[in-house]
Motif scaffolding. Structure first.
Motif, PDB file in Angstrom:
ATOM      1  N   ALA A   1       1.215  -1.413   0.068  1.00 46.28           N
ATOM      2  CA  ALA A   1       0.139  -0.145  -0.244  1.00 46.28           C
ATOM      3  C   ALA A   1       0.510   1.502  -0.147  1.00 46.28           C
ATOM      4  O   ALA A   1       1.367   1.242   1.353  1.00 46.28           O
ATOM      5  CB  ALA A   1      -1.505  -0.356   1.307  1.00 46.28           C
ATOM      6  N   MET A   2       0.148   2.170  -0.979  1.00 50.06           N
ATOM      7  CA  MET A   2       1.047   3.387  -0.949  1.00 50.06           C
ATOM      8  C   MET A   2       0.488   4.385  -0.046  1.00 50.06           C
ATOM      9  O   MET A   2      -0.230   4.210  -0.869  1.00 50.06           O
ATOM     10  CB  MET A   2       1.605   3.691  -2.099  1.00 50.06           C
ATOM     11  N   GLY A   3       0.745   5.854   0.581  1.00 51.33           N
ATOM     12  CA  GLY A   3       0.227   6.631   1.034  1.00 51.33           C
ATOM     13  C   GLY A   3       0.584   7.752   0.068  1.00 51.33           C
ATOM     14  O   GLY A   3       1.215   8.183  -0.438  1.00 51.33           O
ATOM     15  N   SER A   4      -0.493   8.203   0.336  1.00 45.90           N
ATOM     16  CA  SER A   4      -0.146   9.812  -0.882  1.00 45.90           C
ATOM     17  C   SER A   4      -1.309  11.760  -0.506  1.00 45.90           C
ATOM     18  O   SER A   4      -1.553  11.317   0.092  1.00 45.90           O
ATOM     19  CB  SER A   4      -0.643   9.695  -2.577  1.00 45.90           C
ATOM     20  N   THR A   5      -0.454  12.044  -0.943  1.00 47.12           N
ATOM     21  CA  THR A   5      -1.357  13.277   0.098  1.00 47.12           C
ATOM     22  C   THR A   5      -2.144  13.826  -0.905  1.00 47.12           C
ATOM     23  O   THR A   5      -2.258  13.839  -1.932  1.00 47.12           O
ATOM     24  CB  THR A   5      -0.287  14.994  -0.550  1.00 47.12           C
ATOM     25  N   MET A   6      -3.365  13.798  -0.754  1.00 47.96           N
ATOM     26  CA  MET A   6      -5.118  14.734  -0.812  1.00 47.96           C
ATOM     27  C   MET A   6      -4.325  15.662  -1.929  1.00 47.96           C
ATOM     28  O   MET A   6      -4.509  16.314  -1.025  1.00 47.96           O
ATOM     29  CB  MET A   6      -5.458  14.247  -0.273  1.00 47.96           C
ATOM     30  N   SER A   7      -5.142  16.036  -3.671  1.00 48.35           N
ATOM     31  CA  SER A   7      -5.128  16.905  -4.029  1.00 48.35           C
ATOM     32  C   SER A   7      -3.313  17.329  -4.678  1.00 48.35           C
ATOM     33  O   SER A   7      -3.168  18.858  -5.101  1.00 48.35           O
ATOM     34  CB  SER A   7      -5.951  18.286  -3.210  1.00 48.35           C
TER      35      SER A   7
ATOM     36  N   VAL B   1       8.027   7.182  -8.369  1.00 50.09           N
ATOM     37  CA  VAL B   1       5.768   6.683  -9.284  1.00 50.09           C
ATOM     38  C   VAL B   1       4.540   7.745  -8.660  1.00 50.09           C
ATOM     39  O   VAL B   1       5.504   8.559  -7.683  1.00 50.09           O
ATOM     40  CB  VAL B   1       5.990   5.663  -7.680  1.00 50.09           C
ATOM     41  N   VAL B   2       4.234   7.437  -9.986  1.00 45.38           N
ATOM     42  CA  VAL B   2       3.349   8.778 -10.153  1.00 45.38           C
ATOM     43  C   VAL B   2       1.790   8.326  -9.044  1.00 45.38           C
ATOM     44  O   VAL B   2       1.045   7.590 -10.244  1.00 45.38           O
ATOM     45  CB  VAL B   2       2.929   9.649 -11.348  1.00 45.38           C
ATOM     46  N   LEU B   3       1.331   9.620  -8.237  1.00 38.93           N
ATOM     47  CA  LEU B   3       0.310   8.745  -7.584  1.00 38.93           C
ATOM     48  C   LEU B   3      -0.924  10.252  -7.723  1.00 38.93           C
ATOM     49  O   LEU B   3      -0.692  11.010  -7.723  1.00 38.93           O
ATOM     50  CB  LEU B   3       0.272   8.864  -6.352  1.00 38.93           C
ATOM     51  N   PRO B   4      -2.593   9.722  -7.903  1.00 39.39           N
ATOM     52  CA  PRO B   4      -2.545  10.749  -8.548  1.00 39.39           C
ATOM     53  C   PRO B   4      -3.451  11.376  -7.660  1.00 39.39           C
ATOM     54  O   PRO B   4      -3.604  10.911  -6.178  1.00 39.39           O
ATOM     55  CB  PRO B   4      -4.539  10.126  -9.596  1.00 39.39           C
ATOM     56  N   GLU B   5      -4.389  12.703  -7.521  1.00 38.34           N
ATOM     57  CA  GLU B   5      -4.439  13.665  -7.097  1.00 38.34           C
ATOM     58  C   GLU B   5      -5.860  13.513  -6.196  1.00 38.34           C
ATOM     59  O   GLU B   5      -5.298  13.456  -4.677  1.00 38.34           O
ATOM     60  CB  GLU B   5      -4.470  15.195  -7.410  1.00 38.34           C
ATOM     61  N   GLU B   6      -6.124  12.208  -7.026  1.00 39.81           N
ATOM     62  CA  GLU B   6      -7.549  12.271  -6.050  1.00 39.81           C
ATOM     63  C   GLU B   6      -7.405  11.061  -5.093  1.00 39.81           C
ATOM     64  O   GLU B   6      -8.520  10.468  -4.753  1.00 39.81           O
ATOM     65  CB  GLU B   6      -8.567  12.341  -7.258  1.00 39.81           C
ATOM     66  N   THR B   7      -6.034  11.123  -4.727  1.00 38.49           N
ATOM     67  CA  THR B   7      -6.372   9.648  -3.675  1.00 38.49           C
ATOM     68  C   THR B   7      -5.128   9.944  -2.964  1.00 38.49           C
ATOM     69  O   THR B   7      -4.722  10.820  -3.241  1.00 38.49           O
ATOM     70  CB  THR B   7      -5.881   8.462  -4.538  1.00 38.49           C
TER      71      THR B   7
ATOM     72  N   LEU C   1      -4.491   6.918  -0.620  1.00 36.85           N
ATOM     73  CA  LEU C   1      -4.181   6.135  -0.838  1.00 36.85           C
ATOM     74  C   LEU C   1      -4.228   4.994  -1.817  1.00 36.85           C
ATOM     75  O   LEU C   1      -5.166   4.781  -2.112  1.00 36.85           O
ATOM     76  CB  LEU C   1      -4.697   4.796   0.777  1.00 36.85           C
ATOM     77  N   VAL C   2      -3.412   3.754  -2.262  1.00 39.78           N
ATOM     78  CA  VAL C   2      -3.353   3.494  -3.295  1.00 39.78           C
ATOM     79  C   VAL C   2      -3.160   1.614  -2.510  1.00 39.78           C
ATOM     80  O   VAL C   2      -2.085   1.930  -2.133  1.00 39.78           O
ATOM     81  CB  VAL C   2      -1.898   3.550  -4.274  1.00 39.78           C
ATOM     82  N   ALA C   3      -3.962   0.603  -2.923  1.00 38.56           N
ATOM     83  CA  ALA C   3      -3.824  -0.487  -2.239  1.00 38.56           C
ATOM     84  C   ALA C   3      -2.672  -1.430  -3.246  1.00 38.56           C
ATOM     85  O   ALA C   3      -2.047  -1.342  -3.906  1.00 38.56           O
ATOM     86  CB  ALA C   3      -5.138  -0.987  -2.438  1.00 38.56           C
ATOM     87  N   ALA C   4      -2.476  -2.308  -2.064  1.00 40.06           N
ATOM     88  CA  ALA C   4      -1.619  -2.996  -3.143  1.00 40.06           C
ATOM     89  C   ALA C   4      -1.945  -3.743  -3.862  1.00 40.06           C
ATOM     90  O   ALA C   4      -2.977  -4.320  -3.686  1.00 40.06           O
ATOM     91  CB  ALA C   4      -0.410  -4.102  -1.562  1.00 40.06           C
TER      92      ALA C   4
END
Ligand SMILES: Nc1nc2c(c(=O)[nH]1)N[C@H]1C(S)=C(S)[C@@H](COP(=O)(O)OP(=O)(O)OC[C@H]3O[C@@H](n4cnc5c(N)ncnc54)[C@H](O)[C@@H]3O)O[C@H]1N2
Ligand code: MOO
Length: 439
Positions: free
Chosen positions: A369-375, A415-421, A423-426
């Protein structure tokens, strides 16, 4: 009129009126600018460098500014692929190891020479790889299929017409277009250009990129740290290396203190030799954020917040009368690198005239799982590997902190994690920008 009698006209310092920057894109409702909007805006503010003639070896990686049509055929003449004997195929049709055909050897021809004469029926001529096929011959018998005789030769195998003969123009025909305007030259292209006789080509030059790090806390690597609270300047090395890898000719000026006069002087001095200036540090909210304070005096500038993490504070300018592009990157080392990837590398590629300007994203499966900053678009440091079926996997090289240069060095991808999330699940597919080849 005596001096003291003159009317005082102007007291205010003369400040050049810089033409404004092109109209920037509108901000999002939260006041931030998207990564794509900022990148596209910077790209729209710079133009490809004008072409110039370059020696062949200096043109590797550069973009052609002309179409290249081959003036000659390759091969330029029928020639042999093997050291051996030129013969007529019909004269050796019956040859076997048990019943060799014996032919008189009537001369020899080496590479670079013309055959001494025509080949008469029932004779053989010694011939070396690359030498022209004598008139009258239509096949080559390799040494290994003969007794290598000098006056006479015994031939042990039959030959077909055309055997071991490399035909005129079978590779490149005279008049054939071999490169298009805009093609990026690689080492193989350089080889072909030389083969068709070119020693120079018209290309867009390597952009001259000046790299400056700002910050009074910085110390040049190789020196003793004067106090435990100072740090080595890693950014100017990091960015200089990245700019060079992107194809630029780099001038690493190194670091300058947070003294506005020094920054002003240094930037003014560097403008003459720069197609692009990269700075790091001094673009945030701090009391000593000198780049942000000084650069508006030297050109048209803007400082924006981009919806990305790291790399939120960004500056851009067209500096001096020549409007030299300047990208002012944040000081945290990972922020500086990530911003280089997102903005400076595409700009360098545009100046060079090479496309695509951006890295082509690929997909990989998150191993955890990868946490990300919302927005905010998260550009996390990733390590890409492959599963047994060759599918790409990615795990994070560490946390999201923009000071974690050790983790950055271990990473091979962003790794490019989108604005609208947040948390990305494993097991989910994520977008990655590969930083190393062959992944
Ligand atoms: N009150 C706020 N503070 C900060 C904000 C904010 O929004 N409000 N943004 C933070 C973010 S995000 C970033 S990124 C940084 C950007 O700051 P600057 O561009 O002004 O950079 P500095 O303050 O000069 O340095 C930041 C950090 O990086 C180190 N650094 C700087 N240059 C180098 C170098 N050449 N080599 C190695 N390390 C370097 C410096 O020592 C600082 O630790 O601002 C946050 N603050
Ligand atoms: O945006 Mo800063 O670059 O997060 O550390």
């Amino acid at each position: 009129m005596p001096l003291f009698g003159r009317k005082k006209t102007e007291d205010a310092p003369v400040r050049p009126a810089w033409d404004p920057l092109p109209l920037p894109p509108p901000a999002r409702p939260d006041g931030l600018r998207s990564l794509e909007d900022h990148r596209d805006y910077l790209l729209s503010c710079v133009q490809e460098l004008p072409p110039f003639g370059q020696q062949l070896l200096d043109a590797v990686d550069l973009a052609l500014c002309e179409e290249i049509v081959s003036p000659i055929s390759l091969p330029g003449f029928d020639n042999t692929a093997m050291d051996g004997y030129a013969v007529r195929a019909q004269d050796v049709a019956a040859a076997t190891p048990e019943a060799p055909i014996r032919l008189p050897v009537v001369g020899e021809v080496a590479a670079g020479q013309a055959a001494p004469h025509k080949l008469s029926p029932g004779t053989a001529m010694k011939i070396m790889t690359g030498a022209p096929i004598p008139v009258g011959a239509d096949a080559i018998v390799a040494y290994e299929s003969t007794d290598r005789g000098a006056a006479d030769v015994e031939i042990y195998v039959p030959s077909e017409v055309g055997q071991h003969i490399r035909r005129t123009g079978e590779d490149v025909a005279a008049g054939q277009r071999v490169f298009r305007d805009g093609d990026q030259l690689d080492p193989r292209s350089i080889g072909l250009l030389a083969a068709i006789g070119r020693d120079k080509v018209l290309v867009r030059p390597r952009p001259r990129v000046v790299v400056v790090a700002t910050g009074s806390e910085l110390v040049e690597p190789g020196r003793e740290l004067p106090s435990e609270f100072q740090i080595y300047d890693s950014n100017s090395y990091l960015l200089a290396a990245a700019a060079r890898a992107a194809g630029a000719q780099v001038y690493r000026v190194g670091m300058v203190s947070d003294d506005p006069d020094r920054v002003r002087e240094l930037i003014n001095d560097q403008l003459i030799r720069a197609d692009l200036i990269l700075t790091t540090g001094g673009v945030s909210q701090g009391d000593y954020d000198v780049v942000k304070a000084v650069m508006p005096e030297l050109g048209a500038t803007e400082f924006v917040q981009v919806a990305m993490q790291p790399g939120k504070p960004q500056g851009f300018g067209l500096i001096g009368g020549e409007r030299i592009p300047m990208i002012m990157l944040p000081g945290n080392p990972v922020s500086a690198f990530v911003s280089f990837e997102a903005f400076a590398r595409p700009v360098i590629r545009k100046l060079m005239g090479v496309t695509p300007h951006t890295r082509a994203p690929v997909r990989a499966r998150a191993t955890h799982a990868m946490g990300s900053t919302m927005s905010r678009r998260q550009l996390a440091r990733g390590i890409v590997t492959h599963d047994d079926d060759g599918n790409r996997l990615v795990s994070l090289a560490g946390g999201h902190g923009s000071h974690l240069i050790g983790n950055l060095a271990r990473a091979n991808a962003l790794v490019v994690l989108p604005e609208e999330t947040d948390l990305v699940a494993a097991g989910e597919q994520v977008e990655v920008w590969l930083l190393s080849e062959g992944l």
